[in-house]
Design an enzyme around this catalytic site. Structure first.
Site, PDB file in Angstrom:
ATOM      1  N   ARG A  62       5.547  43.615 -72.849  1.00  0.00           N
ATOM      2  CA  ARG A  62       4.273  43.019 -73.565  1.00  0.00           C
ATOM      3  C   ARG A  62       4.458  42.842 -75.093  1.00  0.00           C
ATOM      4  O   ARG A  62       3.845  41.837 -75.263  1.00  0.00           O
ATOM      5  CB  ARG A  62       3.122  44.077 -72.816  1.00  0.00           C
ATOM      6  CG  ARG A  62       2.985  44.066 -71.627  1.00  0.00           C
ATOM      7  CD  ARG A  62       1.799  45.319 -71.273  1.00  0.00           C
ATOM      8  NE  ARG A  62       2.449  46.673 -71.809  1.00  0.00           N
ATOM      9  CZ  ARG A  62       1.757  47.701 -71.573  1.00  0.00           C
ATOM     10  NH1 ARG A  62       0.708  47.848 -70.927  1.00  0.00           N
ATOM     11  NH2 ARG A  62       2.527  48.888 -71.893  1.00  0.00           N
ATOM     12  N   LYS A 171      11.128  52.731 -57.459  1.00  0.00           N
ATOM     13  CA  LYS A 171      10.191  53.733 -57.036  1.00  0.00           C
ATOM     14  C   LYS A 171       9.351  54.312 -57.965  1.00  0.00           C
ATOM     15  O   LYS A 171       9.635  54.170 -59.194  1.00  0.00           O
ATOM     16  CB  LYS A 171      11.150  55.064 -56.338  1.00  0.00           C
ATOM     17  CG  LYS A 171      11.742  55.740 -57.521  1.00  0.00           C
ATOM     18  CD  LYS A 171      12.208  56.864 -56.999  1.00  0.00           C
ATOM     19  CE  LYS A 171      11.153  58.285 -57.333  1.00  0.00           C
ATOM     20  NZ  LYS A 171      11.368  58.907 -58.175  1.00  0.00           N
ATOM     21  N   LYS A 205      24.576  56.609 -54.725  1.00  0.00           N
ATOM     22  CA  LYS A 205      25.593  57.651 -55.228  1.00  0.00           C
ATOM     23  C   LYS A 205      26.780  57.678 -54.395  1.00  0.00           C
ATOM     24  O   LYS A 205      26.648  57.705 -53.208  1.00  0.00           O
ATOM     25  CB  LYS A 205      24.817  58.977 -55.263  1.00  0.00           C
ATOM     26  CG  LYS A 205      23.837  59.175 -56.195  1.00  0.00           C
ATOM     27  CD  LYS A 205      23.106  60.685 -56.292  1.00  0.00           C
ATOM     28  CE  LYS A 205      22.092  60.777 -57.237  1.00  0.00           C
ATOM     29  NZ  LYS A 205      22.179  60.834 -58.699  1.00  0.00           N
ATOM     30  N   HIS A 263      14.008  60.428 -52.110  1.00  0.00           N
ATOM     31  CA  HIS A 263      15.418  60.824 -51.970  1.00  0.00           C
ATOM     32  C   HIS A 263      15.965  61.720 -50.920  1.00  0.00           C
ATOM     33  O   HIS A 263      16.996  61.265 -50.429  1.00  0.00           O
ATOM     34  CB  HIS A 263      15.853  61.463 -53.399  1.00  0.00           C
ATOM     35  CG  HIS A 263      15.356  60.417 -54.577  1.00  0.00           C
ATOM     36  ND1 HIS A 263      15.599  59.023 -54.736  1.00  0.00           N
ATOM     37  CD2 HIS A 263      15.047  61.064 -56.025  1.00  0.00           C
ATOM     38  CE1 HIS A 263      15.501  58.831 -55.850  1.00  0.00           C
ATOM     39  NE2 HIS A 263      14.933  59.730 -56.568  1.00  0.00           N
ATOM     40  N   LYS A 363      11.574  71.191 -59.539  1.00  0.00           N
ATOM     41  CA  LYS A 363      12.153  71.224 -61.184  1.00  0.00           C
ATOM     42  C   LYS A 363      12.252  72.675 -61.527  1.00  0.00           C
ATOM     43  O   LYS A 363      11.579  73.621 -61.017  1.00  0.00           O
ATOM     44  CB  LYS A 363      11.105  70.375 -61.847  1.00  0.00           C
ATOM     45  CG  LYS A 363      10.969  69.021 -61.406  1.00  0.00           C
ATOM     46  CD  LYS A 363      10.877  67.820 -62.773  1.00  0.00           C
ATOM     47  CE  LYS A 363      11.099  66.516 -62.305  1.00  0.00           C
ATOM     48  NZ  LYS A 363      12.116  66.035 -62.133  1.00  0.00           N
TER      49      LYS A 363
HETATM   50  P1  NDP Z   1       8.402  53.643 -68.819  1.00  0.00           P
HETATM   51  O1  NDP Z   1       7.322  54.611 -68.665  1.00  0.00           O
HETATM   52  O2  NDP Z   1       9.369  53.690 -69.959  1.00  0.00           O
HETATM   53  O3  NDP Z   1       7.845  52.296 -68.810  1.00  0.00           O
HETATM   54  C1  NDP Z   1       8.661  50.976 -68.607  1.00  0.00           C
HETATM   55  C2  NDP Z   1       7.983  49.987 -69.444  1.00  0.00           C
HETATM   56  O4  NDP Z   1       6.922  49.499 -68.742  1.00  0.00           O
HETATM   57  C3  NDP Z   1       7.569  50.253 -70.577  1.00  0.00           C
HETATM   58  O5  NDP Z   1       8.455  50.351 -71.775  1.00  0.00           O
HETATM   59  C4  NDP Z   1       6.351  49.357 -70.940  1.00  0.00           C
HETATM   60  O6  NDP Z   1       6.849  48.254 -71.414  1.00  0.00           O
HETATM   61  C5  NDP Z   1       5.803  48.978 -69.654  1.00  0.00           C
HETATM   62  N1  NDP Z   1       4.616  49.927 -69.414  1.00  0.00           N
HETATM   63  C6  NDP Z   1       4.621  51.262 -69.484  1.00  0.00           C
HETATM   64  N2  NDP Z   1       3.536  51.661 -69.139  1.00  0.00           N
HETATM   65  C7  NDP Z   1       2.838  50.697 -68.911  1.00  0.00           C
HETATM   66  C8  NDP Z   1       1.440  50.380 -68.303  1.00  0.00           C
HETATM   67  N3  NDP Z   1       0.329  51.568 -68.131  1.00  0.00           N
HETATM   68  N4  NDP Z   1       0.865  49.097 -68.000  1.00  0.00           N
HETATM   69  C9  NDP Z   1       1.935  48.205 -68.050  1.00  0.00           C
HETATM   70  N5  NDP Z   1       3.028  48.158 -68.409  1.00  0.00           N
HETATM   71  C10 NDP Z   1       3.734  49.567 -68.780  1.00  0.00           C
HETATM   72  O7  NDP Z   1       9.059  53.888 -67.232  1.00  0.00           O
HETATM   73  P2  NDP Z   1      10.595  53.968 -66.837  1.00  0.00           P
HETATM   74  O8  NDP Z   1      11.507  53.123 -67.595  1.00  0.00           O
HETATM   75  O9  NDP Z   1      10.767  55.536 -67.199  1.00  0.00           O
HETATM   76  O10 NDP Z   1      10.586  53.777 -65.309  1.00  0.00           O
HETATM   77  C11 NDP Z   1      10.420  52.444 -65.005  1.00  0.00           C
HETATM   78  C12 NDP Z   1      10.494  52.396 -63.051  1.00  0.00           C
HETATM   79  O11 NDP Z   1      11.413  53.222 -62.577  1.00  0.00           O
HETATM   80  C13 NDP Z   1       9.151  53.440 -62.984  1.00  0.00           C
HETATM   81  O12 NDP Z   1       8.724  52.778 -61.570  1.00  0.00           O
HETATM   82  C14 NDP Z   1       9.815  54.871 -62.599  1.00  0.00           C
HETATM   83  O13 NDP Z   1       9.137  55.393 -61.476  1.00  0.00           O
HETATM   84  C15 NDP Z   1      11.290  54.281 -61.811  1.00  0.00           C
HETATM   85  N6  NDP Z   1      12.369  55.283 -62.354  1.00  0.00           N
HETATM   86  C16 NDP Z   1      12.424  55.573 -63.457  1.00  0.00           C
HETATM   87  C17 NDP Z   1      13.541  56.680 -63.819  1.00  0.00           C
HETATM   88  C18 NDP Z   1      13.906  57.169 -64.932  1.00  0.00           C
HETATM   89  O14 NDP Z   1      14.774  58.069 -65.116  1.00  0.00           O
HETATM   90  N7  NDP Z   1      13.304  56.715 -66.011  1.00  0.00           N
HETATM   91  C19 NDP Z   1      14.450  57.033 -62.395  1.00  0.00           C
HETATM   92  C20 NDP Z   1      13.984  56.555 -61.223  1.00  0.00           C
HETATM   93  C21 NDP Z   1      12.987  55.614 -61.138  1.00  0.00           C
HETATM   94  P3  NDP Z   1       6.090  46.963 -72.347  1.00  0.00           P
HETATM   95  O15 NDP Z   1       5.190  47.936 -73.331  1.00  0.00           O
HETATM   96  O16 NDP Z   1       7.007  46.522 -73.149  1.00  0.00           O
HETATM   97  O17 NDP Z   1       5.428  46.219 -71.580  1.00  0.00           O
HETATM   98  C1  BG6 Z   2      14.015  60.324 -60.185  1.00  0.00           C
HETATM   99  C2  BG6 Z   2      12.960  61.119 -60.432  1.00  0.00           C
HETATM  100  O1  BG6 Z   2      13.909  59.689 -59.184  1.00  0.00           O
HETATM  101  O2  BG6 Z   2      15.003  61.273 -59.850  1.00  0.00           O
HETATM  102  C3  BG6 Z   2      12.993  62.027 -61.527  1.00  0.00           C
HETATM  103  O3  BG6 Z   2      11.757  60.405 -60.894  1.00  0.00           O
HETATM  104  C4  BG6 Z   2      14.345  63.045 -61.176  1.00  0.00           C
HETATM  105  O4  BG6 Z   2      12.059  63.082 -61.801  1.00  0.00           O
HETATM  106  C5  BG6 Z   2      15.610  62.150 -61.008  1.00  0.00           C
HETATM  107  O5  BG6 Z   2      14.765  63.797 -62.417  1.00  0.00           O
HETATM  108  C6  BG6 Z   2      16.771  62.789 -60.388  1.00  0.00           C
HETATM  109  O6  BG6 Z   2      17.923  61.949 -60.311  1.00  0.00           O
HETATM  110  P1  BG6 Z   2      19.509  62.153 -60.507  1.00  0.00           P
HETATM  111  O7  BG6 Z   2      20.156  61.263 -60.102  1.00  0.00           O
HETATM  112  O8  BG6 Z   2      19.618  63.004 -61.888  1.00  0.00           O
HETATM  113  O9  BG6 Z   2      19.428  63.714 -59.469  1.00  0.00           O
END
Ligand code: NDP
Ligand code: BG6
Length: 513
Positions: A62, A171, A205, A263, A363
């Protein structure tokens, strides 16, 4: 020695180097996942020479971010999170093809601008390129992104050819059965199923993929893989980390939505499914769905429940004092969200009926470990005196998914000496000893698979629905109960006592991994 001959992962993959020109667009590119996993994965694919010569990366979010700034963010992410050191020459080739587009996720005009950018890249290239759209945002905006990919014409671009656009969806896929069904409907209204890649990074994995090989490339396991020989199966997905800065997300999710529905259930499905007729994506997914559908509904009766939920209290993890869940940032002091969940499942099919499957994930547990342990029935005691037979341990086959990847068989052996006394001993296979360390990250494999159009390690719509079908009644029950039945466990422990009692009711006990 070339990298390919050094690491077995790369063998045979070189054929993908000639893959068609590809433009990956990451939605939510300013986020945590993009920096920690996706950009490093792309970089490592480049190091392994697995990206097509014509490869482009577009970040979407955004906030307006100039191309140059996004390139710097990516470079920093690689320096910080990549498993291999940044090689500036390799990265430069991708960096020069890296751009940023900004706009709302529900803003069609911004998606039209994105499509125009993609068209102009193809024009400069003089060739058609496939688009891979990676949806890496919070789930609240999955739906508008999918709809706009349809409305701007990207979803249908080259749809009938092998250059069709692919969409990778992160996810959690919905928060219950109804929302997953709705998301599937939205996706299917825009994309054909072969264009859709629902991700569960556990499937990427190496050790999870190895499960299929261990099961079906060896003949010694199959005869034992059933109710005649297996006493119980235990799947543990434990983390020592707490919720960290993700309290806001986790409050809406909890262990069951965050880890069990996806998972852990995937590990279960791969471990327990019938042999597929081939290794193609559809055959494997068909078997997983059949297995998930055979699981009996969970009993929530407090007298002898099939499910235990709990929250961590303060405690010691790795020698450091850590706060309880309800004291974490972004978490309500009245929180009803579980950080631990244990299930006792019965799979009602010919192979598994009567064998308890115990699943747990939490956790702030004692340590980070993911494993599948298959405990076999005890041997008959006729050859040993009564007392000694009591000490005979069950044979156990353990797949260590992470860390210390490998597998172990626990056997009873004779203790040297004049008497016949037994002791359980371990036979080990260790990935790092046999194949070396520095195994590719799950996201490398999955990003590559999406690019080359292999959906085997992704989830089909009906799989995710079958899993929600089991979990959703639990959430409905918990919502009606408030905090009733919410157990507590000390951070750094192996979970609540109630989870031990659930197994004792079957004369079983949890393994200490
Ligand atoms: P973030 O919370 O970091 O969000 C990613 C981006 O989405 C932000 O940088 C922002 O970008 C935009 N965003 C955040 N909140 C909102 C909102 N409320 N409405 C609209 N846009 C928003 O998420 P992650 O990067 O941690 O995760 C992304 C996806 O991957 C999720 O679905 C998460 O469940 C999944 N996931 C994440 C993991 C992880 O380790 N982080 C592991 C496994 C899955 P901007 O403001 O630039 O638009
Ligand atoms: C993500 C979960 O899908 O998997 C996290 O949202 C969790 O909460 C992570 O920590 C664990 O992944 P890994 O690969 O580190 O076991």
């Amino acid at each position: 020695m070339s990298e390919e001959s050094r690491h077995p992962f790369l063998k045979g993959l070189s054929k993908h180097r000639g893959a068609q020109p590809t433009i990956i667009t990451i939605f939510g590119a300013s986020g945590d996942l993009c920096a920690r996993k996706l950009v490093p994965a792309i970089y490592n694919l480049a190091v392994d020479n697995l990206l097509p010569a014509d490869f482009y990366l577009i970040g979407y979010g955004r906030k307006p971010i100039p191309d140059e700034e996004f390139r710097e963010v990516c470079t920093e992410a690689i320096s910080k999170f990549s498993r291999r050191k940044l090689d500036k020459d390799i990265w430069k080739r991708i960096e020069e093809h890296t751009y940023y587009c900004s706009g709302g996720y529900d803003e069609l005009a911004a998606f039209e601008k994105l499509k125009a950018k993609i068209d102009s890249i193809e024009k400069d290239l003089g060739r058609a390129a496939q688009s891979v759209c990676y949806v890496s945002t919070p789930p609240s905006v999955f739906e508008p992104i999918i709809k706009n990919l349809g409305a701007c014409g990207l979803a249908t671009k080259y749809q009938e050819t092998d250059k069709h656009t692919k969409v990778v969806v992160e996810k959690p896929f919905g928060k219950d059965l109804a929302s997953a069904q709705n998301l599937n409907r939205v996706i299917q209204g825009v994309f054909q199923e072969r264009q859709v890649y629902r991700i569960d990074h556990y499937l990427g994995k190496e050790t999870v993929q190895d499960l299929l090989v261990q099961r079906f490339a060896n003949s010694i396991f199959e005869p034992l893989w059933n109710r005649q020989y297996v006493e119980n199966v235990q799947i543990t997905v434990a983390e020592s980390l707490g919720v960290g800065t993700r309290g806001g997300y986790y409050e809406q999710s909890g262990a069951t939505r965050d880890m069990i529905q996806n998972h852990t259930m995937q590990l279960l499905a791969l471990m327990a499914m019938e042999p597929p007729s081939s290794l193609n994506a559809e055959s494997i997914r068909d078997e997983k769905v059949k297995l998930l559908k055979a699981i009996e509904p969970l009993n929530t009766d407090y007298a002898n429940p099939d499910v235990i939920r709990a929250q961590y209290d303060e405690g010691l993890v790795d020698g450091l004092k850590v706060p309880g869940y309800r004291q974490e940032q972004g978490v309500s002091t009245e929180s009803e969200t579980e950080t631990y969940c244990a299930l006792r499942l019965n799979i009602n099919n010919w192979r598994w009926q009567g064998v308890p499957f115990y699943l747990r994930s939490g956790k702030r547990m004692s340590r980070r470990v993911t494993e599948i342990a298959i405990q076999f029935k005890r041997p008959p005691s006729t050859l040993f005196s009564k007392n000694e037979s009591l000490s005979l341990a069950s044979n156990t086959l353990v797949y260590q998914i992470q860390p210390d990847e490998g597998s172990t068989v626990l056997l009873n052996a004779k203790i040297p000496g004049l008497q016949t006394r037994t002791q359980p001993v371990k036979m080990h296979f260790k990935y790092s000893t046999t194949f070396g360390s520095n195994t590719p990250e799950a996201y490398e494999r999955l990003v590559l698979d999406a690019m080359i159009g292999d959906g085997t390690l992704f989830i089909r719509g009906d799989e995710t629905e079958a899993s929600w079908n089991l979990i959703t009644p639990l959430h409905e029950f918990w919502a009606s109960e408030g905090r009733r039945g919410m157990e507590a466990y000390t951070s750094g422990s192996w979970g609540p006592r109630a989870a031990d009692r659930m197994l004792w009711a079957n004369n079983d006990e949890w393994r200490r991994p």
